[in-house]
Each structure stands twice: as structure tokens, then as C-alpha cells.
Design a protein around this motif. Structure first.
Motif, PDB file in Angstrom:
ATOM      1  N   LEU A 189       0.839  -1.208   0.000  1.00 58.27           N
ATOM      2  CA  LEU A 189       0.000   0.000   0.000  1.00 58.27           C
ATOM      3  C   LEU A 189       0.871   1.254   0.000  1.00 58.27           C
ATOM      4  N   LEU A 190       1.946   1.238   0.768  1.00 57.50           N
ATOM      5  CA  LEU A 190       2.876   2.368   0.780  1.00 57.50           C
ATOM      6  C   LEU A 190       3.481   2.597  -0.604  1.00 57.50           C
ATOM      7  N   ASP A 191       3.924   1.509  -1.239  1.00 53.12           N
ATOM      8  CA  ASP A 191       4.519   1.632  -2.573  1.00 53.12           C
ATOM      9  C   ASP A 191       3.503   2.185  -3.563  1.00 53.12           C
ATOM     10  N   LEU A 192       2.277   1.698  -3.471  1.00 51.17           N
ATOM     11  CA  LEU A 192       1.226   2.144  -4.385  1.00 51.17           C
ATOM     12  C   LEU A 192       0.903   3.621  -4.176  1.00 51.17           C
ATOM     13  N   THR A 193       0.871   4.044  -2.909  1.00 52.36           N
ATOM     14  CA  THR A 193       0.601   5.454  -2.613  1.00 52.36           C
ATOM     15  C   THR A 193       1.707   6.343  -3.143  1.00 52.36           C
ATOM     16  N   ARG A 219      11.245   2.412   6.265  1.00 51.93           N
ATOM     17  CA  ARG A 219      11.685   1.992   4.938  1.00 51.93           C
ATOM     18  C   ARG A 219      12.438   3.093   4.187  1.00 51.93           C
ATOM     19  N   GLY A 220      12.570   4.239   4.804  1.00 46.63           N
ATOM     20  CA  GLY A 220      13.284   5.329   4.156  1.00 46.63           C
ATOM     21  C   GLY A 220      12.514   5.998   3.044  1.00 46.63           C
ATOM     22  N   MET A 221      11.186   5.870   3.066  1.00 46.09           N
ATOM     23  CA  MET A 221      10.384   6.438   1.984  1.00 46.09           C
ATOM     24  C   MET A 221       9.360   7.458   2.497  1.00 46.09           C
ATOM     25  N   LEU A 222       9.599   7.995   3.682  1.00 44.98           N
ATOM     26  CA  LEU A 222       8.665   8.984   4.217  1.00 44.98           C
ATOM     27  C   LEU A 222       8.553  10.222   3.325  1.00 44.98           C
ATOM     28  N   PRO A 223       9.647  10.781   2.796  1.00 41.03           N
ATOM     29  CA  PRO A 223       9.504  11.951   1.908  1.00 41.03           C
ATOM     30  C   PRO A 223       8.625  11.668   0.691  1.00 41.03           C
ATOM     31  N   GLU A 224       8.790  10.470   0.090  1.00 37.91           N
ATOM     32  CA  GLU A 224       7.964  10.137  -1.077  1.00 37.91           C
ATOM     33  C   GLU A 224       6.496  10.005  -0.705  1.00 37.91           C
ATOM     34  N   LEU A 225       6.232   9.395   0.452  1.00 34.45           N
ATOM     35  CA  LEU A 225       4.849   9.249   0.897  1.00 34.45           C
ATOM     36  C   LEU A 225       4.218  10.613   1.164  1.00 34.45           C
TER      37      LEU A 225
END
Length: 380
Positions: A189-193, A219-225
Motif C-alpha cells: 500500500l505504501l509503494d502504491l501510494t 523503509r526510508g520512503m517517508l519523503p515520497e509518501l
């Protein structure tokens, strides 16, 4: 028949559901209105009967009576009574609650209190914790012992204000939130968002929102989210308390006036269609939604790459967009412009109507905008 009546106001939109409890109910409401639903629970709850902290708090309250008990959620209060029954101290807990000032936060909690054979001393019609706090402070709390049924949501300033006014506050931890046992669906879900594969993401509790943000950070992807939720994916929260973890990161949210699942879905039904782009193209009425297209009220699902191209073309309808620009719009874009031709062929097949996207030799592609039709049909 209008397209929203034929297909549902959420047809062509993809909505993420982070709830664990009542997720099936929320998903059913969304699907009934046409949405594609992606569900990944952002947390789970420890069964009440297994929670040693709740048992210890319950025994303490039975042995040493508080002056006030505040019940904050119906399911939490019912679960507390059921857990106490399971431990063999249910009757003692009910006897203790009959002798204190019992406050119920809102009508649903009041119903749970009365179903247990108790009577609340007061309940705010607004369901607002701020109104509860105002009443307690107005009564005076200095030297009083207040038991607060915690419900997993942050209560900014509530406990601090009571303690600052001289109260002793005892927490009753009815829920214990834990990460989901299988984290894979949440990661998907995170990747899709982050990839803008959703049009909206729903939250029904603050712990779920906090858990999603925490996992993204791990996962180090907070900025992208955060970028996706800020610019492209609608964050829909059941109420203002649920929105707090998101707002702490500077994110805007939409919320219903009544903090229920039905009104939450209604807010999405109003919000998402306003983001669709309707254009007169090649003699057709084309409505570009999140992940599908309505062509003369016929719903046409379109692959993700095709939607990326179509959204890019729709930003400048009628203008030629170069292949290089379209390539950058493709998910996971590389350097081979042949990928644009492949995605474009699939887009045209999915639309099912020729002539909507025109090839401009050696330059790129354009939408075959029909200004005359647009002037004639002013609702475009």
C-alpha cells in the motif's frame, strides 16, 4: 442517466483502506459507489483478555474508587466489561462504576454504558473531548481522581490540562495497538501510494495513520509518501483526532462533519469527482478520472502507464506533447522512447474509440480537442 448514477460517483477511482476494525464495512461502502479498493491494515489490536495492563488498571480501580470515570468509545467500554467478566471481576467492576460519576463521550458510548446496566451522569452531544474537558475544569478537578478509558487516539493537552488543574489521572488502556502480523500488504500500500497508484487513502484511527507514517520512515520512503499525500493522493480521515498524525507532518486532510464511516465515504464521493477532467475530444465527451476514463458515459479501465500518458496530455489539451516528456511521465521511466509507443498503443485500445489521441509525426502526441463541441456543450 448521468455517469455517476450509472457507474457510481467513485467509479474509476482507487481508494486505499488502512483500517483493521470494520474494514470490510468501509470497503463495501466504497465499492458500492464504484471505487476500486485496496486494503492493508496498518495495525492490529491485542485481545483485551490478553492485556495485563488493563487487568492491573481494572483491579486498581476496584480496590481504590475514582471520583470520575470517562468512557470514550463504545467498543472500548463494551470490551472492558467483557474482559472483566472473563477475568471473573465483571460484577465488581460494574458495582464500582455505579458509585462514581460516569461520563460518556457521545451517544454511542452512552448506549454502551446503558447496555451494561449503568447510567451516565452526563454526555456531550458533540462527542467532543474538548467539551468534556471544559465541563470537568468548570466543575473543578483539584484533588479528584479521574479514570480515563484510553482508546488509542492521541489526546493532546487533555491529560496535561487535568493534571495541571490538580487532578490525578489514571489511564485505563483498553486497546493495545501493534503493527500488523504480516507487514507485506502495508508495504504494498505504501509503494502504491508513493507511486500515485491511489486517488485517496482513508484513515479511521490516529494509530493507523501513525503506523503508516512510522513504517514509511522505517523503509526510508517517508519523503515520497508525504509528497504523494500532499500533491496527488487525498488523505481522508474519519475525524479531526484521526487526522492529527498527518497534520503534524503538514498534510491537509478531508473529514466529514459526522465522525462515521458513511459520511466519510460521502465526503470522498463529493471530493474525488471534482478532480476529474472532462473534455470534448474527437466528438466525444471524455471524463478522465483517477484510473479509468468515461467515454460518452462508458467506463473504460486504462492501465497505469496509459493513465500516466493521458493525464500528461490532458494538462495541455490540444497541444502537442513530446515523446521525451511523455517518457518522463511513465512509471519507472527509462530512456527508450519505444516504451511511450507501447503504452500509447495500449491506451488507445483501452479507450475503445479511435481518434482521441492523435500522433503528430516527428513531434509527439496530442488530444484531439474539439473546441466547437466544447462551446456547444457548455457543461464541459
Amino acid at each position: 442517466m448521468r455517469d455517476d448514477e450509472q457507474h457510481g460517483p467513485l467509479a474509476g477511482f482507487t481508494v486505499g483502506v488502512t483500517a483493521a476494525r470494520r474494514a470490510d464495512e468501509l470497503a463495501a461502502l466504497l465499492r458500492r459507489r464504484g471505487a476500486t479498493v485496496v486494503h492493508a491494515p496498518a495495525l492490529r489490536t491485542v485481545p483485551l483478555a490478553d492485556d495485563s495492563e488493563l487487568l492491573a488498571a481494572t483491579r486498581e480501580l476496584i480496590e481504590s474508587a475514582p471520583d470520575v470515570v470517562l468512557a470514550t468509545t463504545a467498543i472500548g467500554f463494551r470490551g472492558w466489561i467483557e474482559a472483566a467478566d472473563g477475568w471473573g471481576i465483571g460484577a465488581q467492576l460494574l458495582d464500582r462504576l455505579r458509585g462514581v460519576e460516569l461520563l460518556a463521550r457521545g451517544p454511542k458510548v452512552k448506549g454502551a454504558v446503558r447496555a451494561a446496566g449503568l447510567m451516565e451522569a452526563w454526555s456531550p452531544a458533540s462527542e467532543s473531548m474538548a467539551e468534556v474537558l471544559e465541563r470537568l475544569l468548570a466543575e473543578g478537578v483539584e484533588g479528584r481522581r479521574i479514570a480515563l478509558q484510553l482508546h488509542g487516539e492521541p489526546l493532546p493537552g487533555f491529560v496535561e490540562s487535568l493534571r495541571a488543574a490538580g487532578a490525578e489521572v489514571v489511564g485505563v488502556p483498553v486497546y493495545r495497538w501493534m503493527p500488523p502480523e504480516d507487514i507485506t500488504p502495508l508495504d504494498r500500500l505504501l509503494d502504491l501510494t508513493a507511486a500515485r497508484g491511489l486517488d485517496a487513502l482513508t484513515f479511521t484511527s490516529a494509530p493507523a495513520a501513525a503506523s503508516l507514517l512510522r513504517r514509511a520512515e522505517e523503509r526510508g520512503m517517508l519523503p515520497e509518501l508525504l509528497s504523494a499525500l500532499r500533491d496527488d493522493v487525498v488523505a481522508a480521515c474519519v475525524g479531526p483526532v484521526t487526522a492529527l498524525p498527518l497534520q503534524a507532518h503538514g498534510l491537509g486532510t478531508i473529514q466529514p462533519e459526522r465522525f462515521r464511516l458513511g459520511p466519510l465515504v460521502q465526503v470522498l464521493c463529493r471530493e474525488l469527482p471534482t478532480r476529474a477532467r472532462t473534455l470534448p475530444i474527437a466528438g466525444h465527451r471524455v471524463e478522465i478520472r483517477g484510473h479509468a476514463v468515461l467515454v460518452d458515459d462508458a467506463l473504460r479501465p486504462v492501465p497505469g502507464a496509459g493513465m500516466a500518458l493521458l493525464h500528461t496530455l490532458a494538462r495541455r489539451p490540444g497541444w502537442v506533447v513530446a515523446r521525451a516528456d511523455l517518457l518522463r511521465a511513465l512509471p519507472g521511466s527509462g530512456t527508450d522512447e519505444h516504451a511511450v509507443e507501447t503504452a500509447m498503443a495500449r491506451l488507445r485500445t483501452a479507450l475503445g474509440v479511435p481518434g482521441i489521441v492523435q500522433t503528430v509525426v516527428k513531434r509527439g502526441y496530442r488530444l484531439a480537442l474539439d473546441p466547437a463541441l466544447g462551446a456547444k456543450c457548455g457543461d464541459f
